[in-house]
Write a protein that holds these residues in place. Structure first.
Motif, PDB file in Angstrom:
ATOM      1  N   PHE B 162       0.832  -1.205   0.000  1.00 61.01           N
ATOM      2  CA  PHE B 162       0.000   0.000   0.000  1.00 61.01           C
ATOM      3  C   PHE B 162       0.870   1.260   0.000  1.00 61.01           C
ATOM      4  O   PHE B 162       0.609   2.206  -0.728  1.00 61.01           O
ATOM      5  CB  PHE B 162      -0.924   0.006   1.218  1.00 61.01           C
ATOM      6  N   GLY B 163       1.920   1.201   0.826  1.00 57.47           N
ATOM      7  CA  GLY B 163       2.804   2.360   0.918  1.00 57.47           C
ATOM      8  C   GLY B 163       3.422   2.695  -0.419  1.00 57.47           C
ATOM      9  O   GLY B 163       3.456   3.860  -0.840  1.00 57.47           O
ATOM     10  N   SER B 164       3.902   1.675  -1.128  1.00 58.25           N
ATOM     11  CA  SER B 164       4.561   1.988  -2.398  1.00 58.25           C
ATOM     12  C   SER B 164       3.537   2.428  -3.438  1.00 58.25           C
ATOM     13  O   SER B 164       3.826   3.288  -4.269  1.00 58.25           O
ATOM     14  CB  SER B 164       5.387   0.801  -2.899  1.00 58.25           C
ATOM     15  N   GLN B 165       2.315   1.876  -3.347  1.00 60.12           N
ATOM     16  CA  GLN B 165       1.278   2.346  -4.269  1.00 60.12           C
ATOM     17  C   GLN B 165       0.954   3.814  -4.012  1.00 60.12           C
ATOM     18  O   GLN B 165       0.776   4.592  -4.945  1.00 60.12           O
ATOM     19  CB  GLN B 165       0.005   1.508  -4.105  1.00 60.12           C
ATOM     20  N   LEU B 166       0.903   4.177  -2.724  1.00 65.30           N
ATOM     21  CA  LEU B 166       0.610   5.570  -2.387  1.00 65.30           C
ATOM     22  C   LEU B 166       1.693   6.489  -2.925  1.00 65.30           C
ATOM     23  O   LEU B 166       1.420   7.507  -3.558  1.00 65.30           O
ATOM     24  CB  LEU B 166       0.480   5.728  -0.863  1.00 65.30           C
ATOM     25  N   ARG B 167       2.958   6.088  -2.683  1.00 67.52           N
ATOM     26  CA  ARG B 167       4.039   6.951  -3.144  1.00 67.52           C
ATOM     27  C   ARG B 167       4.029   7.083  -4.667  1.00 67.52           C
ATOM     28  O   ARG B 167       4.255   8.154  -5.218  1.00 67.52           O
ATOM     29  CB  ARG B 167       5.388   6.417  -2.654  1.00 67.52           C
ATOM     30  N   ALA B 168       3.711   5.965  -5.329  1.00 70.66           N
ATOM     31  CA  ALA B 168       3.643   6.013  -6.792  1.00 70.66           C
ATOM     32  C   ALA B 168       2.516   6.935  -7.248  1.00 70.66           C
ATOM     33  O   ALA B 168       2.693   7.758  -8.146  1.00 70.66           O
ATOM     34  CB  ALA B 168       3.427   4.607  -7.347  1.00 70.66           C
ATOM     35  N   SER B 169       1.349   6.818  -6.595  1.00 73.12           N
ATOM     36  CA  SER B 169       0.202   7.637  -6.989  1.00 73.12           C
ATOM     37  C   SER B 169       0.498   9.112  -6.820  1.00 73.12           C
ATOM     38  O   SER B 169       0.046   9.943  -7.603  1.00 73.12           O
ATOM     39  CB  SER B 169      -1.030   7.294  -6.145  1.00 73.12           C
ATOM     40  N   VAL B 170       1.261   9.421  -5.775  1.00 69.92           N
ATOM     41  CA  VAL B 170       1.573  10.814  -5.511  1.00 69.92           C
ATOM     42  C   VAL B 170       2.572  11.338  -6.519  1.00 69.92           C
ATOM     43  O   VAL B 170       2.424  12.426  -7.061  1.00 69.92           O
ATOM     44  CB  VAL B 170       2.099  10.967  -4.076  1.00 69.92           C
ATOM     45  N   ASP B 171       3.581  10.527  -6.800  1.00 72.91           N
ATOM     46  CA  ASP B 171       4.631  10.996  -7.696  1.00 72.91           C
ATOM     47  C   ASP B 171       4.086  11.262  -9.095  1.00 72.91           C
ATOM     48  O   ASP B 171       4.408  12.274  -9.703  1.00 72.91           O
ATOM     49  CB  ASP B 171       5.754   9.948  -7.787  1.00 72.91           C
ATOM     50  N   ASP B 172       3.266  10.369  -9.583  1.00 76.01           N
ATOM     51  CA  ASP B 172       2.732  10.570 -10.923  1.00 76.01           C
ATOM     52  C   ASP B 172       1.414   9.806 -11.055  1.00 76.01           C
ATOM     53  O   ASP B 172       1.401   8.625 -11.400  1.00 76.01           O
ATOM     54  CB  ASP B 172       3.747  10.086 -11.966  1.00 76.01           C
ATOM     55  N   PRO B 173       0.308  10.475 -10.774  1.00 77.01           N
ATOM     56  CA  PRO B 173      -0.983   9.781 -10.763  1.00 77.01           C
ATOM     57  C   PRO B 173      -1.290   9.101 -12.096  1.00 77.01           C
ATOM     58  O   PRO B 173      -1.844   8.011 -12.125  1.00 77.01           O
ATOM     59  CB  PRO B 173      -1.989  10.906 -10.484  1.00 77.01           C
ATOM     60  N   ARG B 174      -0.899   9.741 -13.187  1.00 75.82           N
ATOM     61  CA  ARG B 174      -1.270   9.172 -14.485  1.00 75.82           C
ATOM     62  C   ARG B 174      -0.556   7.855 -14.739  1.00 75.82           C
ATOM     63  O   ARG B 174      -1.167   6.865 -15.144  1.00 75.82           O
ATOM     64  CB  ARG B 174      -0.937  10.165 -15.607  1.00 75.82           C
ATOM     65  N   VAL B 175       0.738   7.858 -14.500  1.00 79.28           N
ATOM     66  CA  VAL B 175       1.490   6.629 -14.730  1.00 79.28           C
ATOM     67  C   VAL B 175       1.023   5.552 -13.762  1.00 79.28           C
ATOM     68  O   VAL B 175       0.858   4.386 -14.136  1.00 79.28           O
ATOM     69  CB  VAL B 175       3.001   6.896 -14.567  1.00 79.28           C
ATOM     70  N   ALA B 176       0.769   5.940 -12.512  1.00 83.01           N
ATOM     71  CA  ALA B 176       0.313   4.961 -11.524  1.00 83.01           C
ATOM     72  C   ALA B 176      -0.988   4.322 -11.990  1.00 83.01           C
ATOM     73  O   ALA B 176      -1.176   3.110 -11.913  1.00 83.01           O
ATOM     74  CB  ALA B 176       0.125   5.640 -10.168  1.00 83.01           C
ATOM     75  N   ARG B 177      -1.868   5.152 -12.517  1.00 79.76           N
ATOM     76  CA  ARG B 177      -3.142   4.627 -12.993  1.00 79.76           C
ATOM     77  C   ARG B 177      -2.898   3.681 -14.166  1.00 79.76           C
ATOM     78  O   ARG B 177      -3.523   2.627 -14.291  1.00 79.76           O
ATOM     79  CB  ARG B 177      -4.054   5.787 -13.405  1.00 79.76           C
ATOM     80  N   GLY B 178      -1.951   4.046 -14.989  1.00 74.30           N
ATOM     81  CA  GLY B 178      -1.623   3.206 -16.127  1.00 74.30           C
ATOM     82  C   GLY B 178      -1.091   1.852 -15.708  1.00 74.30           C
ATOM     83  O   GLY B 178      -1.255   0.854 -16.406  1.00 74.30           O
ATOM     84  N   LEU B 179      -0.460   1.805 -14.546  1.00 69.07           N
ATOM     85  CA  LEU B 179       0.087   0.546 -14.062  1.00 69.07           C
ATOM     86  C   LEU B 179      -0.970  -0.279 -13.323  1.00 69.07           C
ATOM     87  O   LEU B 179      -0.658  -1.295 -12.720  1.00 69.07           O
ATOM     88  CB  LEU B 179       1.255   0.813 -13.111  1.00 69.07           C
ATOM     89  N   GLY B 180      -2.195   0.194 -13.321  1.00 72.74           N
ATOM     90  CA  GLY B 180      -3.259  -0.588 -12.715  1.00 72.74           C
ATOM     91  C   GLY B 180      -3.492  -0.294 -11.250  1.00 72.74           C
ATOM     92  O   GLY B 180      -4.159  -1.047 -10.550  1.00 72.74           O
ATOM     93  N   ILE B 181      -2.929   0.809 -10.765  1.00 72.72           N
ATOM     94  CA  ILE B 181      -3.186   1.177  -9.371  1.00 72.72           C
ATOM     95  C   ILE B 181      -4.465   2.007  -9.320  1.00 72.72           C
ATOM     96  O   ILE B 181      -4.639   2.927 -10.115  1.00 72.72           O
ATOM     97  CB  ILE B 181      -2.002   1.994  -8.803  1.00 72.72           C
ATOM     98  N   ASN B 182      -5.335   1.658  -8.401  1.00 72.38           N
ATOM     99  CA  ASN B 182      -6.580   2.408  -8.265  1.00 72.38           C
ATOM    100  C   ASN B 182      -6.310   3.677  -7.464  1.00 72.38           C
ATOM    101  O   ASN B 182      -6.458   3.718  -6.241  1.00 72.38           O
ATOM    102  CB  ASN B 182      -7.625   1.536  -7.582  1.00 72.38           C
ATOM    103  N   VAL B 183      -5.893   4.729  -8.179  1.00 67.27           N
ATOM    104  CA  VAL B 183      -5.384   5.927  -7.508  1.00 67.27           C
ATOM    105  C   VAL B 183      -6.434   6.566  -6.612  1.00 67.27           C
ATOM    106  O   VAL B 183      -6.151   6.934  -5.471  1.00 67.27           O
ATOM    107  CB  VAL B 183      -4.875   6.944  -8.547  1.00 67.27           C
ATOM    108  N   SER B 184      -7.664   6.672  -7.112  1.00 63.87           N
ATOM    109  CA  SER B 184      -8.638   7.411  -6.308  1.00 63.87           C
ATOM    110  C   SER B 184      -8.985   6.626  -5.037  1.00 63.87           C
ATOM    111  O   SER B 184      -9.225   7.224  -3.989  1.00 63.87           O
ATOM    112  CB  SER B 184      -9.882   7.735  -7.124  1.00 63.87           C
ATOM    113  N   ALA B 185      -8.967   5.291  -5.125  1.00 65.06           N
ATOM    114  CA  ALA B 185      -9.206   4.510  -3.902  1.00 65.06           C
ATOM    115  C   ALA B 185      -8.068   4.705  -2.906  1.00 65.06           C
ATOM    116  O   ALA B 185      -8.289   4.831  -1.697  1.00 65.06           O
ATOM    117  CB  ALA B 185      -9.352   3.032  -4.240  1.00 65.06           C
ATOM    118  N   ILE B 186      -6.844   4.758  -3.433  1.00 71.44           N
ATOM    119  CA  ILE B 186      -5.680   4.981  -2.557  1.00 71.44           C
ATOM    120  C   ILE B 186      -5.802   6.336  -1.859  1.00 71.44           C
ATOM    121  O   ILE B 186      -5.598   6.448  -0.643  1.00 71.44           O
ATOM    122  CB  ILE B 186      -4.383   4.956  -3.393  1.00 71.44           C
ATOM    123  N   PHE B 187      -6.156   7.363  -2.634  1.00 72.32           N
ATOM    124  CA  PHE B 187      -6.265   8.705  -2.053  1.00 72.32           C
ATOM    125  C   PHE B 187      -7.365   8.728  -1.000  1.00 72.32           C
ATOM    126  O   PHE B 187      -7.215   9.310   0.071  1.00 72.32           O
ATOM    127  CB  PHE B 187      -6.569   9.743  -3.143  1.00 72.32           C
TER     128      PHE B 187
END
Lengths: 333, 284
Positions: B162-187
């Motif tokens: 979860f921590g690394s997903q959060l950091r990824a979402s923060v650093d670049d939400p678009r790329v994180a979303r592209g990698l299949g991370i559910n950014v809005s759920a993380i936020f």
């Protein structure tokens, strides 16, 4: 913070500088309130003061893109300086205004260097910190400012040696209205001058402004100082017309109220602050009538809704309504 | 001397728990949420209501003080906050100030404007004389709870998926979303945990710093100081900033009471002038 440029930015600047019919109507209407609404002079005085204060905030927020949560610092300083002068025998109103403006400008000049650095967030925190620092100073220096009891015994001499400040606020309102008008005209000159244009260029893109040779930092220092002087004058007006200064002039809700006035009226548009002040005061009056103790709830609700609806749209809608109302009034009169 | 240091540390730890949610939303998600204190206040009031009206023991109220603001936070995030992520800072400031005004007036209306009192259990009261200093038991309790939270947070952020997903979402939400991370759920989750922690802080702090409807305004600047001075690149910065702020505030009030709040305000301004991105900011 990159405030989005106002709708008028695209038009030719000489057109923006030209005096419009609607402006004459606006100021005639303002003058008419002096004769037409004699029972409301106290409220109107307050509106004029908040309008001037909002105008001063708009100079830095709307035209220079500096968000401040502590603009009350200059307002409060001006109020205390004018109040103290009045208390200690220099009750001439214009002298008080000049002193209030001068001291606020000095503070603005000194603190502007803090505002130059850092991001929006840093600016918000630093401006808020300066205001709280002054509030704390006024609270602690009770021997000078009266502390929490407020500064009492302020005596203001007749305006220009002739017009006494009466109980009904006739002189006070005329005085505030004239000062606000004069300062508005000056501000209008400033924002449409080459200097004003370069400040707007800094707001829109500081990097490019620097590239075409605009001295970014000195421009920001200058506009911040001017805005501080304006706020100081507004504060001095409040101290002189109410003949009382309390710690309230430095409180956070002052800064928030004036921010609300600017936002209601429209950012980056000189009339915005004045119109917003009218709306804010009327809203406050209505809400205070509904639920005396909890009117801040409604003010908060207005803020939230305003942001969610979209400031530009809300303001444009309101402006349309105002235009229509003004149009009707002009036709009937 | 050591007593002051101890009290200051307890205060600083408390500030960190109160403000760490803000350091995530403001620092990582870049959302200026001035209404953070309202969630803290909600937690405090949950504890006082449960204790004073329903006689629930103090410790049993703490989970509720975490959960209630967390649920509130998620509800607000889903409905209101998320629409403002991409808006200008001015909009965010206005929106959250509006929320603060509403919260203050609403609590005033529902609970009255008087400060709320809670009675902590007897086994947490009193002070113990250790050879060098007087140690308040409740303060030790606060320090212990906060220390556990700090370590847990740090581990979650650095060691878990979860921590690394959060950091990824923060650093670049678009790329994180592209990698299949559910950014809005993380936020949303992050926002909920941040609000919950603030609530827990409010409940723990009700005894130490008091609780009344103006709480969100009184502590607004403290929160902002922690975040701006601490910088926003990690949790360590805000943590150290909280400790410094806590100790400086308590020491300032003890040694130079006349100077009041001058000490911390001036300290903050000086720090921000020389280090606009925070005291512990790494180059980002």
């Amino acid at each position: 913070m990159q405030a989005s440029p106002p709708a008028g930015t695209g038009v030719c600047f000489s057109a923006a500088r030209r005096w419009r019919m609607a402006e004459t109507v606006f100021w005639l209407a303002a003058a008419a309130t002096f004769f037409g609404l004699p029972g409301y002079h106290l409220l109107l005085t307050e509106i004029a003061i908040i309008g001037l204060f909002a105008l001063s905030l708009d100079l830095i927020l709307g035209f220079a893109g500096i968000a401040s949560l502590g603009h009350a610092a200059f307002f409060g300083l001006g109020a205390y300086v004018a109040g103290l002068l009045g208390k200690h025998g220099w009750g001439d109103p214009l002298l008080g205004l000049a002193a209030g403006a001068g001291s606020a400008a000095l503070l603005g000049f000194l603190t502007s260097f803090l505002v130059l650095r850092g991001s929006d967030l840093t600016r918000l925190v630093v401006t808020l910190g300066v205001a709280l620092l002054l509030g704390e100073a006024a609270n602690q220096a009770a021997w000078l400012t009266g502390g929490a009891d407020g500064l009492q015994g302020v005596e203001i001499a007749p305006l220009l040696g002739r017009f006494e400040f009466d109980l009904f606020g006739r002189t006070a309102y005329a005085y505030c209205l004239v000062v606000t008008f004069v300062l508005f005209m000056v501000a209008r000159q400033i924002v449409n001058s080459p200097f004003g244009l370069s400040v707007r260029a800094v707001r829109d893109n500081a990097l490019r402004a620097r590239a075409i040779g605009v001295p970014v930092n000195s421009r920001l220092v200058a506009i911040y100082t001017v805005a501080a002087a304006y706020a100081g004058i507004a504060g001095a007006l409040l101290a002189q017309t109410t003949q009382f200064v309390s710690l309230d002039v430095l409180a956070l809700h002052r800064s928030a109220d004036v921010l609300l006035a600017v936002v209601i009226g429209g950012v980056g548009y000189l009339y915005g602050g004045l119109i917003g002040a009218v709306f804010l005061k009327v809203l406050q009056d209505v809400f205070a009538g509904l639920t005396p103790q909890y009117w801040t709830f409604w003010i908060g609700l207005v803020l939230v809704v305003l942001v969610l609806v979209g400031r530009e749209r809300a303001v444009a809608g309101a402006r349309d309504v105002v235009r229509r109302v003004v149009g009707i009034r002009r036709r009937t009169s | 001397m050591l007593t002051i240091l101890f009290d200051g540390i307890a205060y600083g730890m408390l500030l960190f728990v109160l403000a760490c949610g803000l350091s995530v939303t403001l620092g990582l998600m870049n959302f200026v949420n001035l209404a953070h204190g309202a969630f803290a206040m909600a937690g405090g009031y949950v504890t006082t209501i449960l204790m004073n009206r329903y006689g629930v023991p103090f410790l049993a109220t703490l989970p509720a003080a975490f959960l209630a603001p967390a649920v509130l936070g998620v509800a607000l995030e889903r409905t209101l906050y998320r629409q403002l992520y991409s808006r200008s800072h001015l909009d965010q400031v206005l929106f959250s100030i509006g929320l603060v005004f509403m919260a203050v007036a609403a609590v005033d209306y529902l609970m009255g404007s008087q400060p709320q009192l809670i009675v902590i259990p007897t086994w947490l009261q009193g002070r113990v004389d250790v050879t060098v200093a007087q140690v308040g038991i409740y303060r030790s309790f606060v320090i212990a709870v906060c220390a556990v939270l700090v370590v847990t947070l740090q581990l979650v952020l650095t060691r878990t998926r979860f921590g690394s997903q959060l950091r990824a979402s923060v650093d670049d939400p678009r790329v994180a979303r592209g990698l299949g991370i559910n950014v809005s759920a993380i936020f949303a989750t992050t926002f909920a945990v941040g609000s919950g922690l603030a609530g827990l802080g409010g409940a723990l702090g009700a005894e130490l710093v008091g609780l009344d409807p103006t709480f969100p305004i009184k502590f607004l600047l403290y929160f902002l100081i922690v975040v701006t001075v601490g910088g926003t690149s990690s949790l360590t910065g805000p943590f150290l900033a909280s400790l410094i702020l806590g100790v400086a505030d308590i020491a300032g009030k003890y040694y130079v009471p006349a100077a009041g709040a001058f000490v911390i305000y001036s300290l903050m301004i000086v720090v921000l002038v020389f280090r606009p991105n925070g005291l512990f900011a790494s180059a980002r």
